[in-house]
Design an enzyme around this catalytic site. Structure first.
Site, PDB file in Angstrom:
ATOM      1  N   THR A  13       0.471  -1.595   0.285  1.00  0.00           N
ATOM      2  CA  THR A  13       0.136   0.461   0.258  1.00  0.00           C
ATOM      3  C   THR A  13       0.622   0.875   0.001  1.00  0.00           C
ATOM      4  OG1 THR A  13      -1.999  -1.646   0.911  1.00  0.00           O
ATOM      5  CG2 THR A  13      -2.049   0.663   1.680  1.00  0.00           C
ATOM      6  N   GLU A 129      11.706   9.531   8.664  1.00  0.00           N
ATOM      7  CA  GLU A 129       9.976  10.358   8.754  1.00  0.00           C
ATOM      8  C   GLU A 129       8.757   9.739   8.734  1.00  0.00           C
ATOM      9  OE1 GLU A 129       8.645  13.244  10.806  1.00  0.00           O
ATOM     10  OE2 GLU A 129      10.340  14.163   9.440  1.00  0.00           O
ATOM     11  N   VAL A 132       6.561   7.351  12.410  1.00  0.00           N
ATOM     12  CA  VAL A 132       5.900   7.427  13.455  1.00  0.00           C
ATOM     13  C   VAL A 132       5.139   8.940  12.716  1.00  0.00           C
ATOM     14  CG1 VAL A 132       6.519   8.883  15.865  1.00  0.00           C
ATOM     15  CG2 VAL A 132       7.768   7.680  15.089  1.00  0.00           C
ATOM     16  N   GLY A 134       3.231   9.271  10.888  1.00  0.00           N
ATOM     17  CA  GLY A 134       2.476   8.787   9.258  1.00  0.00           C
ATOM     18  C   GLY A 134       2.976  10.352   8.703  1.00  0.00           C
ATOM     19  N   ILE A 136       2.960  13.493   9.801  1.00  0.00           N
ATOM     20  CA  ILE A 136       3.235  13.862  10.617  1.00  0.00           C
ATOM     21  C   ILE A 136       4.613  14.625  10.445  1.00  0.00           C
ATOM     22  CG2 ILE A 136       3.544  15.252  13.397  1.00  0.00           C
ATOM     23  CD1 ILE A 136       0.607  13.525  13.843  1.00  0.00           C
ATOM     24  N   ASP A 201       2.994  -1.006  18.867  1.00  0.00           N
ATOM     25  CA  ASP A 201       3.214  -0.036  17.966  1.00  0.00           C
ATOM     26  C   ASP A 201       2.931   1.216  18.360  1.00  0.00           C
ATOM     27  OD1 ASP A 201       2.653   1.138  14.975  1.00  0.00           O
ATOM     28  OD2 ASP A 201       1.040   1.754  15.644  1.00  0.00           O
ATOM     29  N   LYS A 205       6.901   3.094  18.337  1.00  0.00           N
ATOM     30  CA  LYS A 205       6.773   4.646  17.992  1.00  0.00           C
ATOM     31  C   LYS A 205       8.145   5.433  18.901  1.00  0.00           C
ATOM     32  CE  LYS A 205       3.009   4.054  15.009  1.00  0.00           C
ATOM     33  NZ  LYS A 205       1.249   4.207  14.405  1.00  0.00           N
ATOM     34  N   GLY A 302      -1.978   5.287   7.012  1.00  0.00           N
ATOM     35  CA  GLY A 302      -2.328   5.447   5.754  1.00  0.00           C
ATOM     36  C   GLY A 302      -1.824   5.838   4.250  1.00  0.00           C
TER      37      GLY A 302
END
Ligand code: HSE
Length: 429
Positions: A13, A129, A132, A134, A136, A201, A205, A302
Site C-alpha cells: 500500500t 520520517e 512515526v 504518518g 506528521i 505499535d 514509535k 494511510g
C-alpha cells in the site's frame, strides 16, 4: 537537471503510494527540489496484484539485487515492514553505499542501535520520517526545527486504530469489539490488530522518538506498555462523568529522578487540547525549554499521508547527496548517558468491583492510606446490594510501586469480586 536514482523494495500500500507520487508528481517535485527523483527499480515478490499505479515497463522485479546492487540507485526505500528480511536489506543497502528511507518503526524499535551505527559508518543517510505519526513531520521537527531546545516532555497519540476505537466507543456507545470491526471494515485497522490494541505499535514509535530526543537507544521491549484491550464502555462513562476523556498515550518525561517512558491508556482532562484529537488522527504534544508547549497534529496512517513523509525524506536526502552534505546525527543529544526511571508518579483512576456491605469502603481506604495513597474523589453507583457494585476512585499523586502493591492487597479482599481496573491520569498533577 541532475537526477537521483530511487529503488523501492515493497510494492504494497505505502510503496504503491510512493511510486504513484514519484511518477505522477515528477515534474512538480523536480521543480521544487531542483533535481529529478527518478524511480529506477521496484521490487516485490508479488508482480501480479493490481495497484493504483502503472509502472514504466521493465522496472518491476522480484530480485532485490536489481535495487540493492543497481549502480543507478542512490536511495533505497525499504517499505516491506517487519524485522526480517527488511533489516538485512536495509544493512545491505548501506553497505553498498546507498542511502535508505524506511517507515519501519518495528525494525527501528528493535534494532535501531545497529541500524543507526551502520548508517553512521557508511556515511549514508537514513531517513525515517514516515515511521512515526504518518504525515506528521515530527522527526524533522525534533532534528531540525527544535534543535536548539531541550525537550522536557512529549505526550503522543501515536496509533490511529486505537484512537478511532476509543472515539467510537464514547461517541457511538459501541463495545470495543464492534468499534474494531468498523475500523477493520473501513480498511484502516489490520486484520490482526494485536500490535495496535496491545500498545506495542505506539511503543515502537515512542522508542524512535526517545532515541531522537535522548541520544540513547531504548528498545520498545524496555518501555512499560499497556494497551486498550481491558478498557470498557463503563470506564469511559465514569471518566466522562469526572470530566476526562481516555486516550492511548505514549509518554516521555524528564522528572526529578530521571527519564520515564511509557505507553498506557490515560485519563486526559477535557480542557486539554489532546482530548479533542478524535478518530484516526495522531497528535504529539511536546514541551521544549525554548518553545514551550507545541502540538503537531495529522493523519497517522494511510497510503497518501505516509507516502508524503517518505517523499519528504527522499527530497532532503537527494539534496544532501547532491551538495555532498554529511548526514545529521540521529539524535538531538548524541552520546548522553541516561537510565530509565522504573518507578514513576501519577494520579490514578481505580474501578473496584466491591460488595455493597458495611465496612468495605473503609477497608479499601485503609489499604490505600497504608500505602500513602490519598483519595481525591470517589463515586459509588447504587445498584442491587447483593451484587458487586462499581466504586470509582481518583487519587492524588502517588507512586506506581505503592499503587501496584495496594491494588494487589485490595484485590485479595473477600468483598472484591473482580480484578480492579487501574488507569493513570495525565496533565492533572
Ligand atoms: N496501525 C497504525 C495505526 C499505523 O493505526 O496508527 C501504522 O503504524
Amino acid at each position: 537537471m541532475k537526477k537521483i536514482g530511487i529503488g523501492l523494495i515493497g510494492f504494497g500500500t505505502i510503496g504503491a503510494g510512493v511510486a504513484r507520487l514519484l511518477l505522477e508528481r515528477k515534474k512538480l517535485l523536480s521543480e521544487r527540489a531542483g533535481f529529478i527523483p527518478e524511480l529506477i527499480s521496484v521490487c516485490d515478490c508479488d508482480l501480479k496484484r493490481p495497484r493504483p499505479v502503472s509502472l514504466p515497463a521493465g522496472i518491476l522485479t522480484r530480485e532485490t539485487k536489481n535495487v540493492l546492487e543497481n549502480p543507478r540507485v542512490q536511495i533505497v526505500l525499504e517499505l516491506i515492514g517487519g524485522i526480517e528480511p527488511a533489516g538485512s536489506f536495509l544493512l545491505k543497502a548501506l553497505q553498498n553505499g546507498k542511502s535508505v528511507v524506511t517507515a519501519n518503526k518495528a525494525l527501528l524499535a528493535e534494532k535501531g542501535d545497529c541500524l543507526f551505527s551502520a548508517a553512521e559508518q557508511s556515511g549514508c543517510h537514513l531517513g525515517f520520517e514516515a515511521s512515526v505519526g504518518g504525515s506528521i513531520p515530527i522527526v524533522k521537527t525534533l532534528k531540525e526545527s527544535f534543535i536548539a531546545n531541550n525537550i522536557t516532555s512529549l505526550y503522543g497519540i501515536l496509533n490511529g486504530t486505537t484512537n478511532f476505537i476509543l472515539t467510537r466507543m464514547v461517541e457511538d456507545r459501541l463495545s470495543l469489539a464492534n468499534a474494531l470491526k468498523i475500523a477493520q471494515d473501513a480498511g484502516f485497522a489490520e486484520r490482526d490488530p494485536s500490535l495496535d490494541l496491545s500498545g506495542n505499535d505506539s511503543s515502537h514509535k515512542l522508542s524512535v522518538l526517545a532515541t531522537l530526543i535522548t541520544g540513547k537507544f531504548f528498545p520498545a521491549a524496555a518501555i512499560p506498555t499497556e494497551g486498550i484491550s481491558g478498557i470498557t464502555a463503563k470506564d469511559l462513562d465514569y471518566a466522562a462523568e469526572l470530566g476526562y476523556g481516555v486516550k492511548l498515550l505514549s509518554i516521555l518525561k524528564f522528572g526529578q529522578n530521571g527519564l520515564s517512558l511509557a505507553t498506557y491508556p490515560a485519563l486526559i482532562p477535557n480542557r486539554h487540547i489532546l482530548s479533542s484529537v478524535r478518530d484516526v488522527y495522531n497528535a504529539i504534544f511536546l514541551t521544549g525549554d525554548l518553545v514551550g508547549e507545541s502540538l503537531l497534529f495529522g493523519k497517522g496512517a494511510g497510503m497518501d499521508p505516509t507516502a508524503s513523509s517518505v517523499i519528504s525524506d527522499i527530497i532532503s536526502i537527494g539534496n544532501n547527496i547532491l551538495c555532498g552534505a554529511k548526514p545529521l546525527p540521529f539524535s538531538i543529544t548524541p552520546g548522553k548517558k541516561l537510565q530509565l526511571q522504573t518507578d514513576f508518579k501519577s494520579r490514578y483512576y481505580f474501578r473496584f468491583s466491591a460488595l455493597d456491605q458495611p465496612g468495605v469502603l473503609a477497608r479499601i481506604a485503609e489499604i490505600l492510606g497504608k500505602y500513602n495513597i490519598s483519595i481525591a474523589s470517589c463515586i459509588q453507583k447504587e445498584e442491587k446490594p447483593q451484587k458487586a457494585v462499581p466504586v470509582v476512585v481518583l487519587t492524588h499523586t502517588a507512586k506506581e510501586s505503592a499503587v501496584k502493591a495496594a491494588i494487589s492487597a485490595i484485590d485479595r479482599l473477600a468483598a472484591i469480586k473482580s480484578k480492579t481496573i487501574l488507569l493513570r491520569l495525565a496533565f492533572d498533577e
